[in-house]
Design an enzyme around this catalytic site. Structure first.
Site, PDB file in Angstrom:
ATOM      1  N   LYS A  95       0.642  -1.142  -0.292  1.00  0.00           N
ATOM      2  CA  LYS A  95      -0.051   0.048   0.031  1.00  0.00           C
ATOM      3  C   LYS A  95       0.426   1.359  -0.409  1.00  0.00           C
ATOM      4  CE  LYS A  95      -1.234  -0.708   4.546  1.00  0.00           C
ATOM      5  NZ  LYS A  95      -0.416  -2.394   5.102  1.00  0.00           N
ATOM      6  N   ASN A 110      -0.897   6.899   6.419  1.00  0.00           N
ATOM      7  CA  ASN A 110      -0.696   5.922   6.904  1.00  0.00           C
ATOM      8  C   ASN A 110       1.206   5.974   6.676  1.00  0.00           C
ATOM      9  OD1 ASN A 110      -0.391   4.252   8.990  1.00  0.00           O
ATOM     10  ND2 ASN A 110       0.127   2.357   7.900  1.00  0.00           N
ATOM     11  N   HIS A 125      -2.185  -8.822  12.009  1.00  0.00           N
ATOM     12  CA  HIS A 125      -3.221  -8.079  12.892  1.00  0.00           C
ATOM     13  C   HIS A 125      -3.412  -8.729  13.490  1.00  0.00           C
ATOM     14  CE1 HIS A 125       0.362  -5.053  11.477  1.00  0.00           C
ATOM     15  NE2 HIS A 125      -1.039  -4.862  10.589  1.00  0.00           N
TER      16      HIS A 125
END
Length: 469
Positions: A125, A148, A194
């Site tokens: 990303k 981010n 995660h």
């Protein structure tokens, strides 16, 4: 800076005083809110107080008077258990949101028609976000890149009619952004990650899928379909018949969408498939994982109205992202690549898969599983140069399969790899730092490790015959 909308003369709490948290406080205050803030870290509280921020213990917040709690994405919302501040907000019936939600509300309230391109995915990303930002800029658009990656999203310039925001969003940020409705939403892939913060892989995927739920007519959903979870999300998004869905793939032909086969990019999002362009000679987009990034960026460019020619011209000039297969020098057939961000074997596999005749610098603080999973790529390695705590374990894995040297430190590894690569006979040789390890045994972070690699490459090349291209 983007001023937060909808909280003028209201009380808002901010928990978490990292970069995005401080930006959130400033944005709320610019929007007329009364802000109180707190962080578990005494150091961060002291730094914020020294900067003039209002530090108030969360136990003393007037919970019944708060309009919202803005939570740092690094703070557990649901798993392994909600942070105490989350439980306190829920008990008081206070809305819990993040900075991406404030950003979306501010853009909507501006009435400018500024566009949002939001990019998520387990891998790729950051590169995709940077590539899209570069593409928009080179195609003549006015772009702001953040989220981010790079700047906190609320530190970006205020929206105008011409603004396109290219923002990277993590699953944590999506979880705190119930109103997020990108004009162009991109999901690259989903692999296990995660899980400690989402409980299960399925919940992690469900959070990623929320990127598309508020899109409407005229919006575009770009979805990778090379893993089962993302493919299911693509199917579900298409079934809603709202946004235009553009599947993307690497390695397989799609009846509809954008796909790459052996480095050739094809566009089958219209009435018939056309060859969009050749990615194989693009130095900063080497490897199948980068072809997926390029496919997503291309689909976004087409959704923004750019021509194929302009998009590929932008791709050709893309400088790459620091520490992610970053080409730092080339001389006499030897390319030097900084892939310090590869902190585990899966990440290192991307660079090793993209190149042949590799002089591989690896090691550091080992992750679970070591490098056993890379065995299929060992034939790509001419020699390995081992550093850090993991050197002995890596040597045992490589024994009898890959020639290696125990170097101990990064400077010694750069010297040895440069000398050996210079003596190689292949047309292209690659000195690759792709450690497959965390950096914390010898460095503060992967950025410092990559910076030292870059510096040592320039030093060694200068000592052996002048600077490199």
């Amino acid at each position: 800076m983007i001023a937060a909308a909808g909280f003028a003369k209201r009380k808002v709490a901010v928990f978490g005083l990292g970069t995005s948290g401080l930006a959130t406080v400033r944005a709320l205050e610019a929007g007329g809110a009364t802000v109180m803030s707190w962080d578990d870290s005494e150091t961060k509280r002291a730094e914020a107080a020294a900067g003039g921020f209002n530090i108030t213990d969360m136990k003393d917040w007037p919970w019944r008077e708060l309009a919202a709690l803005v939570l740092s994405p690094g703070v557990p919302l649901t798993h392994p258990q909600p942070h105490a501040v989350v439980s306190m907000a829920q008990a008081a019936g206070v809305e819990i949101i993040g900075d991406i939600e404030l950003f979306q509300r501010a853009v909507t309230a501006s009435g400018t028609g500024a566009k949002i391109v939001a990019i998520t995915g387990t891998n790729g990303k950051s590169t995709t976000t940077a590539l899209i930002g570069h593409m928009i800029r080179r195609c003549g658009g006015h772009v702001q890149v953040g989220g981010n990656i790079g700047k906190a999203v609320l530190e970006l310039e205020a929206p105008t009619a011409a603004t396109v925001y290219a923002i990277e969003v993590s699953s944590y940020q999506i979880d705190l952004a119930p109103s997020l409705a990108p004009d162009i939403a991109i999901l690259l892939n989903i692999t296990p990650d995660h899980i400690d913060r989402h409980g299960t892989l399925e919940h992690y995927a469900a959070v990623k899928a929320r990127l598309f739920t508020r899109q409407g007519e005229g919006d575009t959903a770009i979805v990778g379909v090379d893993d089962a979870l993302s493919k299911d999300i693509c199917t579900g998004t298409g079934a809603r018949r709202t946004a235009k869905v553009v599947p993307i793939s690497v390695g397989k032909t799609l009846g509809r969408g954008v796909y790459a086969i052996d480095g050739m990019l094809y566009d089958n999002a219209g009435s018939q498939a056309v060859k969009a362009g050749d990615l194989r000679d693009m130095r900063t987009l080497a490897g199948a994982h980068n072809w997926q990034n390029a496919a997503a960026a291309y689909a976004a460019g087409r959704a923004l109205g750019y021509t194929r020619e302009k998009i590929f011209a932008a791709f050709e000039s893309f400088p790459g992202l620091a520490h992610r297969m970053e080409i730092v020098a080339e001389r006499d057939g030897v390319r030097f690549v900084n892939d310090s961000k590869a902190t585990n074997a899966d990440a290192a596999s991307k660079a090793l898969g993209a190149y042949r005749n590799v002089y591989w610098i690896a090691g550091g603080k080992a992750k679970e599983g070591g490098i056993e999973s890379l065995e299929a790529l060992f034939p790509h390695i001419s020699r390995a140069y081992l550093i850090g705590d993991a050197a002995a374990d890596f040597a045992r894995t490589l024994e009898g399969k890959v020639d290696y040297r125990q170097c101990g430190t990064l400077p010694k590894a750069v010297e040895a790899a440069t000398k050996d690569a210079a003596a190689g006979e292949a047309e292209m040789r690659v000195v690759l730092l792709s450690p497959a390890c965390a950096s914390f045994d010898q460095f503060r972070n992967f950025e410092e490790r990559g910076d030292i690699f870059r510096r040592e490459v320039q030093r060694v090349l200068a000592e052996t015959g002048g600077a490199a291209a």
